[in-house]
Scaffold this motif. Structure first.
Motif, PDB file in Angstrom:
ATOM      1  N   ARG A   1       1.083  -1.142   0.022  1.00 26.94           N
ATOM      2  CA  ARG A   1      -0.180  -0.313   0.030  1.00 26.94           C
ATOM      3  C   ARG A   1       1.003   1.074   0.063  1.00 26.94           C
ATOM      4  N   LEU A   2       0.135   2.580  -0.038  1.00 25.01           N
ATOM      5  CA  LEU A   2       0.602   3.666  -0.409  1.00 25.01           C
ATOM      6  C   LEU A   2      -0.038   4.167   0.724  1.00 25.01           C
ATOM      7  N   LEU A   3       0.955   4.951   1.987  1.00 22.01           N
ATOM      8  CA  LEU A   3       1.371   6.110   3.201  1.00 22.01           C
ATOM      9  C   LEU A   3       1.180   7.459   2.582  1.00 22.01           C
ATOM     10  N   LEU A   4      -0.098   8.408   3.455  1.00 23.74           N
ATOM     11  CA  LEU A   4       0.822   9.510   3.497  1.00 23.74           C
ATOM     12  C   LEU A   4       1.027  10.113   4.832  1.00 23.74           C
ATOM     13  N   ARG A   5       2.233  10.658   5.461  1.00 23.85           N
ATOM     14  CA  ARG A   5       2.963  10.243   6.780  1.00 23.85           C
ATOM     15  C   ARG A   5       2.934  11.887   7.178  1.00 23.85           C
ATOM     16  N   VAL A   6       2.183  12.074   8.298  1.00 21.76           N
ATOM     17  CA  VAL A   6       1.691  13.121   8.576  1.00 21.76           C
ATOM     18  C   VAL A   6       2.472  13.871  10.062  1.00 21.76           C
ATOM     19  N   SER A   7       3.423  14.547  10.143  1.00 17.88           N
ATOM     20  CA  SER A   7       4.889  14.427  11.185  1.00 17.88           C
ATOM     21  C   SER A   7       4.151  15.832  11.879  1.00 17.88           C
ATOM     22  N   HIS A   8       3.900  16.043  13.307  1.00 17.08           N
ATOM     23  CA  HIS A   8       3.062  17.347  13.875  1.00 17.08           C
ATOM     24  C   HIS A   8       3.745  17.496  15.419  1.00 17.08           C
ATOM     25  N   HIS A   9       4.480  18.365  15.067  1.00 23.40           N
ATOM     26  CA  HIS A   9       5.757  18.481  16.149  1.00 23.40           C
ATOM     27  C   HIS A   9       4.773  19.972  16.886  1.00 23.40           C
ATOM     28  N   PHE A  10       5.269  20.388  18.387  1.00 20.32           N
ATOM     29  CA  PHE A  10       4.644  21.102  18.626  1.00 20.32           C
ATOM     30  C   PHE A  10       4.407  22.772  17.635  1.00 20.32           C
ATOM     31  N   TYR A  11       5.420  23.308  17.268  1.00 20.46           N
ATOM     32  CA  TYR A  11       5.054  24.069  15.996  1.00 20.46           C
ATOM     33  C   TYR A  11       4.756  24.239  14.883  1.00 20.46           C
ATOM     34  N   THR A  12       3.700  23.192  15.042  1.00 15.79           N
ATOM     35  CA  THR A  12       3.252  22.510  13.741  1.00 15.79           C
ATOM     36  C   THR A  12       1.764  23.422  14.534  1.00 15.79           C
ATOM     37  N   THR A  13       1.042  23.866  12.901  1.00 18.96           N
ATOM     38  CA  THR A  13      -0.289  24.761  13.366  1.00 18.96           C
ATOM     39  C   THR A  13      -1.682  23.778  12.634  1.00 18.96           C
ATOM     40  N   GLU A  14      -2.826  24.172  13.094  1.00 20.99           N
ATOM     41  CA  GLU A  14      -4.162  23.606  12.798  1.00 20.99           C
ATOM     42  C   GLU A  14      -4.437  23.984  11.607  1.00 20.99           C
ATOM     43  N   ALA A  15      -4.106  25.299  11.006  1.00 18.76           N
ATOM     44  CA  ALA A  15      -3.735  25.570  10.134  1.00 18.76           C
ATOM     45  C   ALA A  15      -3.095  24.855   8.923  1.00 18.76           C
ATOM     46  N   GLU A  16      -1.914  24.619   9.210  1.00 19.78           N
ATOM     47  CA  GLU A  16      -0.900  24.079   8.343  1.00 19.78           C
ATOM     48  C   GLU A  16      -2.065  22.930   7.978  1.00 19.78           C
ATOM     49  N   ILE A  17      -2.133  21.534   9.148  1.00 19.83           N
ATOM     50  CA  ILE A  17      -2.807  20.317   8.931  1.00 19.83           C
ATOM     51  C   ILE A  17      -4.375  20.580   7.979  1.00 19.83           C
ATOM     52  N   ASP A  18      -4.906  22.001   8.699  1.00 18.46           N
ATOM     53  CA  ASP A  18      -6.132  22.345   7.519  1.00 18.46           C
ATOM     54  C   ASP A  18      -5.870  22.251   6.226  1.00 18.46           C
ATOM     55  N   ARG A  19      -4.987  22.951   5.629  1.00 18.41           N
ATOM     56  CA  ARG A  19      -3.629  23.339   4.257  1.00 18.41           C
ATOM     57  C   ARG A  19      -3.536  22.007   3.662  1.00 18.41           C
ATOM     58  N   LEU A  20      -3.410  21.336   4.457  1.00 19.82           N
ATOM     59  CA  LEU A  20      -3.058  19.833   3.976  1.00 19.82           C
ATOM     60  C   LEU A  20      -4.249  18.898   3.199  1.00 19.82           C
ATOM     61  N   ALA A  21      -5.446  19.187   4.082  1.00 16.53           N
ATOM     62  CA  ALA A  21      -6.876  18.133   4.462  1.00 16.53           C
ATOM     63  C   ALA A  21      -7.789  18.783   2.739  1.00 16.53           C
ATOM     64  N   GLU A  22      -6.817  20.754   2.551  1.00 15.87           N
ATOM     65  CA  GLU A  22      -7.780  21.095   1.872  1.00 15.87           C
ATOM     66  C   GLU A  22      -7.550  21.057   0.315  1.00 15.87           C
ATOM     67  N   VAL A  23      -5.951  21.176   0.809  1.00 16.39           N
ATOM     68  CA  VAL A  23      -4.935  19.964  -0.867  1.00 16.39           C
ATOM     69  C   VAL A  23      -5.553  18.734  -1.595  1.00 16.39           C
ATOM     70  N   LEU A  24      -5.742  18.132  -0.078  1.00 12.80           N
ATOM     71  CA  LEU A  24      -5.073  16.560  -0.769  1.00 12.80           C
ATOM     72  C   LEU A  24      -6.289  16.778  -1.968  1.00 12.80           C
ATOM     73  N   PRO A  25      -7.645  16.283  -1.582  1.00 11.93           N
ATOM     74  CA  PRO A  25      -8.341  15.544  -3.390  1.00 11.93           C
ATOM     75  C   PRO A  25      -8.634  16.168  -4.250  1.00 11.93           C
ATOM     76  N   MET A  26      -7.426  17.076  -4.419  1.00 10.16           N
ATOM     77  CA  MET A  26      -6.866  17.901  -5.783  1.00 10.16           C
ATOM     78  C   MET A  26      -5.752  17.076  -6.291  1.00 10.16           C
ATOM     79  N   ALA A  27      -5.023  16.938  -5.174  1.00 15.19           N
ATOM     80  CA  ALA A  27      -3.591  16.208  -4.976  1.00 15.19           C
ATOM     81  C   ALA A  27      -3.916  15.302  -5.607  1.00 15.19           C
TER      82      ALA A  27
END
Length: 407
Positions: free
Chosen positions: A375-401
């Motif tokens: 299978r293929l996996l998408l691995r998200v790293s989320h350290h303390f400096y990560t923001t919810e807005a960055e995760i939202d950006r990934l969620a927004e882009v994923l369907p198109m990508a």
């Protein structure tokens, strides 16, 4: 008790490209400004006077870093070998350890590919088979993982190699229990702890591995070039060095005077001990990443480790929710204790990994697409400096990508 931390202010201390959504600390951690400044200061001193730096300045700095790092990892300085990274540490063990043949080297089916090759070469050289066993990657409790390992160990097993935190999925394995079960059966344990330091609480004394290896340039946010090997009690004289250099004979150091008889585990004039230097010293190299480790430890210590890990847990939960809404199936258990700062999702059938990486990077999202045999996996790293807005950006882009990567 968790303190109220201004995470925006903490993020502001990180050196980050403002045009990039950085979701890949699991590969390389960015540097906090104080750590970068300390490493730069040390490199300037090295550049200005290399002989003075290596001969006079480095020894106390190296010993201080060894003590601080050993204390942070809950081990002792005379068991801590600095390396450039975890791959170098594992190669040191695989190349320098003699095992009785015939027999086998046992590992999980989710080990890092380059380290699988490392052990395959070791097996070929020593007449040992290399065998893998399947992990229950969506385990609901640690006992399932331990039971899988126990079933796999046989009288032929000489060594058990496993990752403390799986690189593909972020699953946290019960390292202490696995090492204990191997020890009962006379099996040597080598742990790939590449992702463990700073991601999860870590006591190497408690884990009890024969050989524990890791990186410090990932979740500790130290400079690239900082890794280590910690040798467990009873294994002090089992390894040969990868490089024969001036540490090979402890009584024939070319620089400095030994003013007293030094035991194998006593501090020497070089920021090490004779037994450590035997394995660690490779000749001239940039040791500034090692010397900057106290600054890296101090940076997150000031934020508070409980605060950092609570923030990581919050971001993991947010990631599961936000990316889960895109329809991707979770590939990392949500059970506390079995996950940390990486959350993976299974990608749909038919996705082209190369195309998806390009589509995501074209949108300035730094994230790995992991190719597994099944299978293929998408691995998200989320350290303390990560923001919810960055995760939202990934969620927004994923369907198109994903749509573009299917064509």
């Amino acid at each position: 008790m968790q303190q109220m931390i201004d995470w925006a202010a903490a993020r502001a201390q990180m050196i980050l490209d403002p045009t990039v959504t950085m979701l890949n600390t699991g590969s390389f951690g960015p540097l906090p400004r104080p750590v970068f400044d300390r490493a730069t200061e040390l490199r300037l001193r090295l550049a200005a006077g290399p002989t003075d730096f290596y001969v006079r300045q480095a020894s106390p700095l190296l010993w201080e870093s060894r003590e601080r790092t050993a204390s942070y990892l809950d081990t002792v300085p005379h068991r801590l070998i600095f390396t450039s990274n975890v791959s170098a540490a594992i190669n040191l063990v695989a190349s320098g350890l003699r095992l009785s043949a015939p027999g086998e080297i046992l590992m999980t089916d989710h080990e890092y590919g380059a380290m699988v090759w490392c052990w395959q070469r070791a097996g070929q050289r020593q007449g040992l088979a290399v065998r893998t066993f399947p992990l229950p990657t969506m385990a609901t409790e640690p006992g399932e993982i331990v039971a899988a390992a126990i079933r796999a160990i046989t009288p032929k097993t000489r060594l058990l190699f496993f990752s403390h935190v799986l690189s593909p999925t972020g699953l946290v394995l019960p390292a202490k229990e696995l090492c204990a079960e191997a020890r009962k059966r006379g099996v040597i344990t080598v742990v790939d702890g590449a992702h463990a330091p700073a991601m999860i609480p870590l006591s190497l004394n408690d884990i009890g591995a024969d050989f524990y290896t890791a990186n410090l340039h990932k979740w500790l946010l130290a400079p690239s070039g900082a890794g280590f090997l910690v040798i467990g009690p009873g294994n002090e004289d089992r390894l040969q060095p990868l490089h024969v250099s001036w540490g090979y004979y402890p009584d024939k150091y070319p620089l400095g005077e030994i003013t007293k008889s030094v035991g194998p585990d006593d501090r020497d004039n070089y920021g090490s001990t004779p037994r450590v230097r035997f394995l660690e010293f490779e000749g001239t190299r940039d040791i500034c990443p090692w010397l900057a480790l106290p600054a890296a430890i101090d940076f997150q210590t000031e934020l508070g480790w409980n605060n950092v890990r609570t923030r990581i847990a919050e971001l993991a939960a947010y990631t599961r929710q936000a990316i889960g809404k895109t329809g991707l199936r979770l590939a990392t258990p949500a059970v506390p204790g079995l996950h940390g700062a990486m959350t993976a999702f299974e990608l749909p059938q038919g996705v082209n990994a190369v195309k998806l990486r390009k589509e995501l990077w074209d949108r300035r999202i730094e994230i790995p697409v992991v190719e597994r045999p099944d299978r293929l996996l998408l691995r998200v790293s989320h350290h303390f400096y990560t923001t919810e807005a960055e995760i939202d950006r990934l969620a927004e882009v994923l369907p198109m990508a994903l749509d573009a990567a299917m064509k």
